[in-house]
Design a protein around this motif. Structure first.
Motif, mmCIF file in Angstrom:
data_model
loop_
_atom_site.group_PDB
_atom_site.id
_atom_site.type_symbol
_atom_site.label_atom_id
_atom_site.label_comp_id
_atom_site.label_asym_id
_atom_site.label_seq_id
_atom_site.Cartn_x
_atom_site.Cartn_y
_atom_site.Cartn_z
ATOM 1 N N ILE A 252 0.927 -1.107 -0.017
ATOM 2 C CA ILE A 252 -0.125 -0.116 0.325
ATOM 3 C C ILE A 252 0.840 1.102 0.003
ATOM 4 C CG2 ILE A 252 -1.660 1.324 1.446
ATOM 5 C CD1 ILE A 252 -2.954 -1.335 2.346
ATOM 6 N N LEU A 253 1.828 1.284 1.042
ATOM 7 C CA LEU A 253 2.780 2.362 0.857
ATOM 8 C C LEU A 253 3.375 2.739 -0.385
ATOM 9 C CD1 LEU A 253 4.374 2.318 4.310
ATOM 10 C CD2 LEU A 253 2.843 3.957 3.618
ATOM 11 N N THR A 254 3.909 1.698 -1.130
ATOM 12 C CA THR A 254 4.519 1.637 -2.191
ATOM 13 C C THR A 254 3.652 2.561 -3.483
ATOM 14 O OG1 THR A 254 6.027 -0.182 -1.824
ATOM 15 C CG2 THR A 254 5.864 0.518 -4.187
ATOM 16 N N MET A 255 2.506 2.050 -3.461
ATOM 17 C CA MET A 255 1.477 2.603 -4.580
ATOM 18 C C MET A 255 1.124 4.119 -3.945
ATOM 19 S SD MET A 255 -0.770 2.705 -6.846
ATOM 20 C CE MET A 255 -1.148 1.017 -7.317
ATOM 21 N N LEU A 256 0.995 4.259 -2.581
ATOM 22 C CA LEU A 256 0.736 5.716 -2.134
ATOM 23 C C LEU A 256 1.784 6.709 -2.438
ATOM 24 C CD1 LEU A 256 -1.143 5.202 1.031
ATOM 25 C CD2 LEU A 256 -2.180 5.671 -1.214
ATOM 26 N N PHE A 257 3.063 6.216 -2.271
ATOM 27 C CA PHE A 257 4.067 7.133 -2.450
ATOM 28 C C PHE A 257 4.433 7.196 -4.021
ATOM 29 C CE2 PHE A 257 5.525 6.380 1.957
ATOM 30 C CZ PHE A 257 5.754 7.542 2.241
ATOM 31 N N LEU B 28 3.941 11.420 -8.490
ATOM 32 C CA LEU B 28 3.428 12.093 -9.608
ATOM 33 C C LEU B 28 2.330 13.279 -9.388
ATOM 34 C CD1 LEU B 28 2.701 11.902 -12.592
ATOM 35 C CD2 LEU B 28 1.058 10.256 -12.267
ATOM 36 N N VAL B 29 1.714 13.118 -8.172
ATOM 37 C CA VAL B 29 0.653 14.227 -8.116
ATOM 38 C C VAL B 29 1.012 15.550 -7.724
ATOM 39 C CG1 VAL B 29 -1.267 14.994 -6.266
ATOM 40 C CG2 VAL B 29 -1.356 12.545 -7.355
ATOM 41 N N ARG B 30 2.407 15.430 -7.197
ATOM 42 C CA ARG B 30 2.804 16.903 -6.696
ATOM 43 C C ARG B 30 3.308 17.729 -7.885
ATOM 44 N NH1 ARG B 30 8.761 16.784 -6.083
ATOM 45 N NH2 ARG B 30 8.189 18.294 -4.395
ATOM 46 N N TYR B 31 3.436 17.072 -9.135
ATOM 47 C CA TYR B 31 3.813 17.856 -10.201
ATOM 48 C C TYR B 31 2.888 18.521 -11.062
ATOM 49 C CZ TYR B 31 8.683 15.998 -9.807
ATOM 50 O OH TYR B 31 9.875 15.763 -9.374
#
Length: 369
Positions: free
Chosen positions: A124-129, A134-137
């Protein structure tokens, strides 16, 4: 102020809508509709898709009246600022819930089928990070990523099911429409979770360059999603029958295991399918992740949504671990889809439309949506 990396085209909107809607829902959709409407699952999905298209267009119409504002801003003009703040905060929670539930489903599936020795927390953590990176860009990189993943998601799945066409028994779709209207409409409602995602139209409008094409983009996204779901459900029910389908948790994956693929040089077709499905769940997670942080930035009047991307990860992670089993996960997903989704998809746009007409607010919708 909208930055250059937040400007996207109408075609990219269509792809983002498709990749956001198609996620964890494809695993259980055939079972969900089979439980409610038996062999009439295809008709229920068709009806749910048409209803979803209507409400997507309604949300698009509302947004077109305030072309430079997102829901957070224009809702304050329609339903007063305090109420709009509360609804916007609930919308953030709604998006976070879907990210959490999808991340948990992703973790459960990968642990069972691919990574049995890996702790689900790590998955789960791998997917979220990965999503946070990507989202921060911003929105434009998200749109480009969706454009890359879209053909990888769709084309292989469509082609890999074709060998099973000879195994489809059309009698599994009989009797036709021998179900009460109440159960049929309940079956349509069950498709809501699978079509969840077009609510991002509340926020997308100001970021689109060629807004005059948005109507066509929304139409194509909704119809493509509906046909994709019908395609998968056709094979699942057509091969297993609705009685067997409704007893399974993930009939989509069961079907993959049962197909004899004439591709002898590929040793593990299941692994390939799981890889493709990982992309579908990834696109849904990063889309909801982005729009949750975007709303937060609008509510708190922050300059960048990126301030909230990483802080959201531990919150999403902790929520994803609350359910004690996959059965509980789907129970929570049912609550969210039956109550919160119905509110944001149907009830809220209708109320806003009525208020818009009564107050006669909003500019001329030059985009003719």
């Amino acid at each position: 102020m909208i930055k250059n990396n937040d400007k996207i085209s109408a075609n990219q909107v269509a792809i983002i809508l498709f990749t956001t809607m198609v996620g964890a829902g494809i695993l259980s959709l055939p079972a969900d509709v089979s439980k409610e409407v038996g062999p009439n699952g295809l008709i229920a999905i068709l009806g749910g898709g048409i209803a979803s298209l209507f409400f997507a267009r309604l949300i698009l119409y509302l947004s077109s009246k305030f072309p430079t504002e997102t829901f957070v801003e224009y809702a304050g003009k329609l339903i007063t600022r305090p109420i709009s703040i509360v609804i916007s905060a609930v919308l953030v929670f709604y998006f976070v819930m879907f990210v959490s539930l999808d991340a948990r489903i992703f973790g459960e599936v990968l642990k069972i089928y691919l990574l049995p020795s890996t702790p689900i927390e790590i998955i789960i953590l791998t997917m979220l990070f990965s999503s946070a990176y990507l989202v921060r860009y911003g929105l434009e990189p998200i749109a480009r990523m969706s454009e890359i993943l879209f053909p990888i998601m769709v084309i292989p799945l469509v082609l890999l099911f074709l060998p099973a066409l000879t195994d489809v028994d059309l009698s599994n779709f009989l009797p036709f429409m021998r179900v009460s209207l109440i159960k049929f409409f309940k079956g349509m409602l069950m498709t809501t979770y699978s079509f969840v995602g077009f609510e991002i139209l509340y926020l997308l409008f100001p970021y689109v360059i060629d807004r005059d094409k948005l109507k066509r983009s929304v139409n194509s996204a909704m119809f493509s999603t509906m046909l994709f779901y019908m395609y998968i459900t056709f094979f699942v029910i057509g091969i297993f029958g609705y009685k067997e389908t409704r007893e399974q948790l993930w009939p989509f994956l069961t079907l993959i295991k049962s197909i004899n693929f004439p591709v002898f040089f590929i040793e593990n077709v299941e692994g390939i399918i799981m890889g493709i499905w990982t992309f579908t769940i990834f696109t849904t997670i990063y889309s909801f992740h982005y729009f949750a942080t975007l709303i937060l930035s609008k509510l708190l009047k922050a300059r960048e949504h990126s301030y909230f991307v990483l802080p959201a990860v531990p919150i999403i992670y902790l929520i994803s671990l609350i359910p004690d089993s996959i059965v509980t996960v789907y129970k929570y997903a049912g609550y969210v889809s039956q109550y919160m989704s119905v509110f944001f998809i149907a009830i809220l746009p209708i109320l806003l439309y009525i208020i818009l007409k009564v107050k006669r607010l909003g500019g001329k919708d030059e985009e003719k949506t």
